[in-house]
Design an enzyme around this catalytic site. Sequence first.
Site, PDB file in Angstrom:
ATOM      1  N   GLU A 300      16.704  11.966   4.764  1.00  0.00           N
ATOM      2  CA  GLU A 300      15.578  12.888   4.615  1.00  0.00           C
ATOM      3  C   GLU A 300      15.023  12.880   3.192  1.00  0.00           C
ATOM      4  OE1 GLU A 300      17.137  16.600   6.253  1.00  0.00           O
ATOM      5  OE2 GLU A 300      16.614  15.923   8.263  1.00  0.00           O
ATOM      6  N   ASP A 379      21.353  17.218  15.445  1.00  0.00           N
ATOM      7  CA  ASP A 379      21.251  18.163  14.330  1.00  0.00           C
ATOM      8  C   ASP A 379      21.514  19.600  14.762  1.00  0.00           C
ATOM      9  OD1 ASP A 379      20.838  19.168  11.840  1.00  0.00           O
ATOM     10  OD2 ASP A 379      18.664  18.905  11.822  1.00  0.00           O
ATOM     11  N   GLU A 407      20.256  28.072  11.963  1.00  0.00           N
ATOM     12  CA  GLU A 407      18.954  27.418  11.918  1.00  0.00           C
ATOM     13  C   GLU A 407      18.342  27.268  13.310  1.00  0.00           C
ATOM     14  OE1 GLU A 407      18.999  23.586  10.013  1.00  0.00           O
ATOM     15  OE2 GLU A 407      16.893  23.200  10.474  1.00  0.00           O
TER      16      GLU A 407
HETATM   17  C1  GCV Z   1      19.724  20.520   3.938  1.00  0.00           C
HETATM   18  C2  GCV Z   1      18.423  19.640   8.939  1.00  0.00           C
HETATM   19  C3  GCV Z   1      17.821  20.828   8.251  1.00  0.00           C
HETATM   20  C4  GCV Z   1      17.605  20.547   6.773  1.00  0.00           C
HETATM   21  C5  GCV Z   1      18.932  20.140   6.164  1.00  0.00           C
HETATM   22  C6  GCV Z   1      19.446  18.917   6.908  1.00  0.00           C
HETATM   23  C7  GCV Z   1      20.800  18.441   6.416  1.00  0.00           C
HETATM   24  O1  GCV Z   1      17.499  18.595   9.014  1.00  0.00           O
HETATM   25  O2  GCV Z   1      16.615  21.175   8.889  1.00  0.00           O
HETATM   26  O3  GCV Z   1      17.104  21.711   6.174  1.00  0.00           O
HETATM   27  O4  GCV Z   1      18.826  19.877   4.801  1.00  0.00           O
HETATM   28  O5  GCV Z   1      19.575  19.218   8.268  1.00  0.00           O
HETATM   29  O6  GCV Z   1      21.769  18.746   7.088  1.00  0.00           O
HETATM   30  O7  GCV Z   1      20.873  17.786   5.401  1.00  0.00           O
END
Ligand code: GCV
Length: 709
Positions: A300, A379, A407
């Site tokens: 990411e 995720d 989340e």
């Molecule tokens: C810290 C998901 C979340 C992100 C997070 C990522 C990760 O994509 O939406 O906010 O980033 O996981 O675990 O690194």
Amino acid sequence: VTTPPPEIHPAWLPPQVFRHIGSRRCLVHGAGTLVETVFEEVAAACADHGGSAWRGRSPARQPPADLVFALREADRPGCARLRHEPAPAALSTADGAGAGAVEDESFTVSRDGAVTTVLAEHPAGLLHGLFHVVRLGESAFAGAWPATRQRPAAGRRMLDHWDNVAVDPVMGQVERGYAGGSLFWRDGAARDLGRVRAYARLLAACGVNAMTVNNVNVHRTEAHLLTDRLDEVAAIAAVLRRYGIRLHLSVSFAAPVTLGGLATADPADPRVRAWWAATTARVYQTIPDFGGYVVKADSEGQPGPFGYGRSHAEGANALAEALEHHGGVVHWRAFVYNHRQDWRDRSTDRARAAFDHFAPLDGEFRENVILQVKYGPIDFQVREPVSPVIAAMPGTRVAVELQVTQEYTGQQRHLCYLAPLWSEVLQFRPWGPGASTVAEVAAGRRPDPGAGEVAAGAGPVGGGGLVGVSNAGDDPYWTGHPLAQANLYAFGRLAWAPELTPGSVLDEWIGLTFDRPPGGVPARLRDTLHAMMDGSWRTYERYTAPLGVGFMVRPGHHYGPDVDGYEYTPWGTYHFADRDGVGVDRTSATGTGFTAQYPPPWCEVYEALDRCPDELLLFFHHVGYGHTLGNGSTVIQHIYDTHFAGVEEVVRMRGLWAGVADLVEPRLHARVGERLDEQVRGAGEWRDQINAYFHRKSGVPDARGRRIF
Ligand code: GCV
């Protein structure tokens, strides 16, 4: 939030739960920081509840102690009762199976005559023993019972905080945080440490022993924690140390460039390695018990070894080399996938990515690298299969990562007790019935092709432990939704003892949090909380994305429904619904081949439409709306039924809560009540959007004629 409480909520350590200890004659024997902590706790309890706390030996002309905490190796004058301690050989069978850290935290608790004794080889054992006695309450002092040995399943039970020092313009201060600001940072600097101390105490009381204090997405300000802002980190570490918690830092793979001024962060470059070695040495000079690094690399947008044509093993090993002789570890995250996928490309499957990247590297990581794997392949969805990476890397230490922060499970506005989900994951047997569980892999117990099972901690490689992304913040209730405290508590308890049932963990949490002297928690309140919370994860699953398909959330913030929100995006999270059917074909026969990443029997179970568990059907298969599920319903009717039922369950929860207003502190009752109102609204929105969407796509009416918009 309209009902702030006046002070910080004590969570599962309200002062009254110490009354059973604090009304006794307590002797604490041994030396070391954590023994001091035990003594402070015991002395404070005795000051509150009229008992006596003695350090080292009981005073002459006093009746002997009736609660003793002692290090086994300490000499014990004045502590005669300890002669009844069980010899090591007589301890429970779990004893002696492991080595290293888990033994450091183990303890034996016994009751003989009128004395309750906690005995440990190391100070950390006494600390965990103290909180064990708190949990036992008055039963710790009733009757006589044989010695039991308590030892954690995994050596490292870690909470990661996705906290930013500077408020991030997009993600705020705590990424995916739903409980206010950071507990560690405010206005760009470390905060007052009083709250950190209270937090560390709560965490120690449920078994957590490691944490990171900054986000895995390491931004510019936070990168400096590793170097010129180390003093702030050291101050936090000093507070955590008093509760047996080691501090780790999230670091950027690009740090040699961004902090060190080098032209490259190539892990093969000797200057880069020298930079990591020197930087790490400075960290240990400042924080001698520093735990190590957590790295999100090539994920990411975070930098990583791919940028230099290196593998993740080469990247991780460079950092591990720097940490090795200090006793530190690298948690290297396996959350690596293409987040710039073309949605038209049906050959790329995000679920495959972690295995494809990491399984070929098995055996290449240094011993102090821990591969940190999210429990599912996508995720943290409300329902995913267990990640195949967990079974794929027998030569690598694996840690399993859970998301305590909600989340994708209601963002602490919805009540969703997650222990049943975690327990399913931890008890899952990746190699099928009779073989190791996920919890055992995390503890270092692996199937050994030559010799069958090997003992925890004694395998060819150790375990990586359990990691949770914390749900706590500076909210007075710690977790936004007061009942979400149960998730934080349950994470620690399941990491220590994964065999505990979710219901029993909840019961412990209720017993501590809502304790009311003299008789404890009123039965009506206890029953109501169980009725609301035991099944709340499944309720959440019912009214959100159906049958394991996942990701029907609003893009970006991930709250509330948006069925097509991610359907034509680069993120690789699709459901492929059309007029005929829905789901992702991940079979080997006709789909992405993801099923083949599992060992038998799961590769066969998931591949076969008639064997795949209903709750994961749309994760593995694309099926018609008329497909009959194992439960006899069709897919479309199941979607309608579960969504109507889920909302009814939430309405029932709200009614149950209203019925205990007389038993709960009014502000807490109001705060939960507000959240339940939002949950009823939100669940209704989910129901109506999901039902309307699939009704419009399929044209199939609800067999029961209910209202669909
Ligand atoms: C810290 C998901 C979340 C992100 C997070 C990522 C990760 O994509 O939406 O906010 O980033 O996981 O675990 O690194």
